[in-house]
Design a protein around this motif. Structure first.
Motif, PDB file in Angstrom:
ATOM      1  N   TYR A  25       3.092   4.575 -17.393  1.00  0.00           N
ATOM      2  CA  TYR A  25       2.041   3.627 -17.740  1.00  0.00           C
ATOM      3  C   TYR A  25       2.173   2.391 -16.864  1.00  0.00           C
ATOM      4  O   TYR A  25       3.276   1.959 -16.530  1.00  0.00           O
ATOM      5  CB  TYR A  25       2.135   3.181 -19.208  1.00  0.00           C
ATOM      6  CG  TYR A  25       1.643   4.224 -20.173  1.00  0.00           C
ATOM      7  CD1 TYR A  25       0.281   4.379 -20.415  1.00  0.00           C
ATOM      8  CD2 TYR A  25       2.531   5.060 -20.830  1.00  0.00           C
ATOM      9  CE1 TYR A  25      -0.177   5.350 -21.298  1.00  0.00           C
ATOM     10  CE2 TYR A  25       2.086   6.021 -21.711  1.00  0.00           C
ATOM     11  CZ  TYR A  25       0.730   6.167 -21.940  1.00  0.00           C
ATOM     12  OH  TYR A  25       0.276   7.120 -22.810  1.00  0.00           O
ATOM     13  N   SER A  26       1.002   1.824 -16.543  1.00  0.00           N
ATOM     14  CA  SER A  26       0.956   0.567 -15.807  1.00  0.00           C
ATOM     15  C   SER A  26      -0.251  -0.228 -16.268  1.00  0.00           C
ATOM     16  O   SER A  26      -1.386   0.255 -16.181  1.00  0.00           O
ATOM     17  CB  SER A  26       0.866   0.818 -14.300  1.00  0.00           C
ATOM     18  OG  SER A  26       0.681  -0.408 -13.627  1.00  0.00           O
ATOM     19  N   LYS A  27      -0.008  -1.440 -16.758  1.00  0.00           N
ATOM     20  CA  LYS A  27      -1.104  -2.302 -17.219  1.00  0.00           C
ATOM     21  C   LYS A  27      -2.030  -2.677 -16.066  1.00  0.00           C
ATOM     22  O   LYS A  27      -3.212  -2.941 -16.279  1.00  0.00           O
ATOM     23  CB  LYS A  27      -0.540  -3.559 -17.875  1.00  0.00           C
ATOM     24  CG  LYS A  27       0.116  -3.278 -19.202  1.00  0.00           C
ATOM     25  CD  LYS A  27       0.664  -4.548 -19.831  1.00  0.00           C
ATOM     26  CE  LYS A  27       1.375  -4.194 -21.130  1.00  0.00           C
ATOM     27  NZ  LYS A  27       1.956  -5.371 -21.764  1.00  0.00           N
ATOM     28  N   THR A  28      -1.508  -2.673 -14.837  1.00  0.00           N
ATOM     29  CA  THR A  28      -2.349  -3.054 -13.692  1.00  0.00           C
ATOM     30  C   THR A  28      -3.419  -2.005 -13.391  1.00  0.00           C
ATOM     31  O   THR A  28      -4.380  -2.296 -12.681  1.00  0.00           O
ATOM     32  CB  THR A  28      -1.504  -3.295 -12.421  1.00  0.00           C
ATOM     33  OG1 THR A  28      -0.815  -2.103 -12.089  1.00  0.00           O
ATOM     34  CG2 THR A  28      -0.514  -4.422 -12.620  1.00  0.00           C
ATOM     35  N   LEU A  29      -3.260  -0.806 -13.935  1.00  0.00           N
ATOM     36  CA  LEU A  29      -4.259   0.245 -13.706  1.00  0.00           C
ATOM     37  C   LEU A  29      -5.436   0.158 -14.673  1.00  0.00           C
ATOM     38  O   LEU A  29      -6.526   0.666 -14.371  1.00  0.00           O
ATOM     39  CB  LEU A  29      -3.608   1.621 -13.827  1.00  0.00           C
ATOM     40  CG  LEU A  29      -2.531   1.965 -12.800  1.00  0.00           C
ATOM     41  CD1 LEU A  29      -1.936   3.329 -13.096  1.00  0.00           C
ATOM     42  CD2 LEU A  29      -3.089   1.917 -11.397  1.00  0.00           C
ATOM     43  N   GLU A  82      -5.994   4.369  -5.511  1.00  0.00           N
ATOM     44  CA  GLU A  82      -4.896   4.154  -4.564  1.00  0.00           C
ATOM     45  C   GLU A  82      -3.633   4.894  -5.015  1.00  0.00           C
ATOM     46  O   GLU A  82      -2.977   5.574  -4.220  1.00  0.00           O
ATOM     47  CB  GLU A  82      -4.622   2.645  -4.469  1.00  0.00           C
ATOM     48  CG  GLU A  82      -3.608   2.244  -3.427  1.00  0.00           C
ATOM     49  CD  GLU A  82      -3.397   0.732  -3.414  1.00  0.00           C
ATOM     50  OE1 GLU A  82      -2.252   0.330  -3.148  1.00  0.00           O
ATOM     51  OE2 GLU A  82      -4.342  -0.032  -3.679  1.00  0.00           O
ATOM     52  N   VAL A  83      -3.312   4.789  -6.306  1.00  0.00           N
ATOM     53  CA  VAL A  83      -2.135   5.481  -6.856  1.00  0.00           C
ATOM     54  C   VAL A  83      -2.322   6.988  -6.757  1.00  0.00           C
ATOM     55  O   VAL A  83      -1.411   7.720  -6.345  1.00  0.00           O
ATOM     56  CB  VAL A  83      -1.870   5.035  -8.312  1.00  0.00           C
ATOM     57  CG1 VAL A  83      -0.854   5.943  -8.999  1.00  0.00           C
ATOM     58  CG2 VAL A  83      -1.407   3.584  -8.350  1.00  0.00           C
ATOM     59  N   LEU A  84      -3.495   7.455  -7.121  1.00  0.00           N
ATOM     60  CA  LEU A  84      -3.781   8.893  -7.062  1.00  0.00           C
ATOM     61  C   LEU A  84      -3.647   9.421  -5.633  1.00  0.00           C
ATOM     62  O   LEU A  84      -2.994  10.446  -5.397  1.00  0.00           O
ATOM     63  CB  LEU A  84      -5.191   9.157  -7.605  1.00  0.00           C
ATOM     64  CG  LEU A  84      -5.594  10.607  -7.783  1.00  0.00           C
ATOM     65  CD1 LEU A  84      -4.674  11.311  -8.774  1.00  0.00           C
ATOM     66  CD2 LEU A  84      -7.034  10.692  -8.263  1.00  0.00           C
ATOM     67  N   ASP A  85      -4.241   8.718  -4.675  1.00  0.00           N
ATOM     68  CA  ASP A  85      -4.147   9.133  -3.268  1.00  0.00           C
ATOM     69  C   ASP A  85      -2.692   9.135  -2.800  1.00  0.00           C
ATOM     70  O   ASP A  85      -2.255  10.060  -2.106  1.00  0.00           O
ATOM     71  CB  ASP A  85      -4.971   8.202  -2.369  1.00  0.00           C
ATOM     72  CG  ASP A  85      -6.468   8.380  -2.560  1.00  0.00           C
ATOM     73  OD1 ASP A  85      -6.876   9.418  -3.135  1.00  0.00           O
ATOM     74  OD2 ASP A  85      -7.214   7.482  -2.138  1.00  0.00           O
ATOM     75  N   TYR A  86      -1.963   8.093  -3.174  1.00  0.00           N
ATOM     76  CA  TYR A  86      -0.561   7.995  -2.744  1.00  0.00           C
ATOM     77  C   TYR A  86       0.265   9.161  -3.296  1.00  0.00           C
ATOM     78  O   TYR A  86       0.983   9.828  -2.551  1.00  0.00           O
ATOM     79  CB  TYR A  86       0.042   6.657  -3.197  1.00  0.00           C
ATOM     80  CG  TYR A  86       1.505   6.555  -2.896  1.00  0.00           C
ATOM     81  CD1 TYR A  86       1.951   6.442  -1.581  1.00  0.00           C
ATOM     82  CD2 TYR A  86       2.446   6.605  -3.906  1.00  0.00           C
ATOM     83  CE1 TYR A  86       3.302   6.374  -1.291  1.00  0.00           C
ATOM     84  CE2 TYR A  86       3.790   6.536  -3.622  1.00  0.00           C
ATOM     85  CZ  TYR A  86       4.213   6.425  -2.312  1.00  0.00           C
ATOM     86  OH  TYR A  86       5.551   6.372  -2.034  1.00  0.00           O
ATOM     87  N   LEU A  87       0.144   9.413  -4.592  1.00  0.00           N
ATOM     88  CA  LEU A  87       0.950  10.480  -5.197  1.00  0.00           C
ATOM     89  C   LEU A  87       0.508  11.866  -4.741  1.00  0.00           C
ATOM     90  O   LEU A  87       1.337  12.775  -4.630  1.00  0.00           O
ATOM     91  CB  LEU A  87       0.908  10.371  -6.724  1.00  0.00           C
ATOM     92  CG  LEU A  87       1.616   9.136  -7.293  1.00  0.00           C
ATOM     93  CD1 LEU A  87       1.395   9.039  -8.800  1.00  0.00           C
ATOM     94  CD2 LEU A  87       3.096   9.145  -6.955  1.00  0.00           C
TER      95      LEU A  87
END
Length: 169
Positions: free
Chosen positions: A104-108, A117-122
């Motif tokens: 979990y990340s509150k910034t998302l 960005e997170v999805l592309d990175y992972l």
């Protein structure tokens, strides 16, 4: 040109004999109680030691890096050593079972561009079978095959971190 040859001379001049003499003189001056000689020998010893260290600075850096790597100091002090390692430490690890991790990340929350960005990175990690990012809850679900993931040393270290830092309820 003269500066270059002086630099080369200093880099290559043998310092073991002057260092040894200064070291013996420093110790001998302590035993004889001669403070001025002790100070002079100590200064010469320090100066030759500094020059000697400068002469071998590249070798010393290389040796230091080998020691850090061999002793796994970065693992011991628990400093992130890669971008994925840093990323995992920036999120809350909600659950973990081998093959499935929820973060979990509150910034998302409500931040579509960050989620993408997170999805592309992972998704760049071919060892991961599936990645889902939820903009509403700030949740990241990662599914993988443990045997495949363990083929990547970096991801294996990240999984180890996750195991040790999962939130226990």
């Amino acid at each position: 040109m003269a500066e270059k040859s002086l630099n080369n001379f200093i880099k290559t001049m043998p310092l073991s004999v002057p260092m040894s003499i200064a070291a013996v003189g420093t110790v001998a001056s302590v035993l004889t109680g001669q403070k001025q000689l002790h100070t002079l020998c100590g200064i010469v010893w320090l100066g030759t030691s500094v020059l000697h260290s400068w002469q071998h600075s590249n070798k010393m850096k290389s040796d230091a890096l080998k020691v850090v790597e061999k002793m796994k100091i970065m693992d011991f002090v628990n400093i992130p050593t890669s971008k994925i390692d840093l990323f995992i430490r920036s999120v809350e690890i909600s659950s973990y079972i081998p093959g499935r991790v929820r973060l979990y990340s509150k910034t998302l929350i409500g931040n579509r561009s960050k989620c993408d960005e997170v999805l592309d990175y992972l998704n760049n990690y071919t060892e991961l079978d599936e990645v889902q990012v939820n903009e509403v809850s700030g949740s990241i679900l990662i599914k993988y095959t443990p045997a495949v993931l363990h083929g990547n040393i970096e991801l294996t270290k990240v999984e180890e971190y996750i195991k040790n830092h999962v939130r226990r309820k």
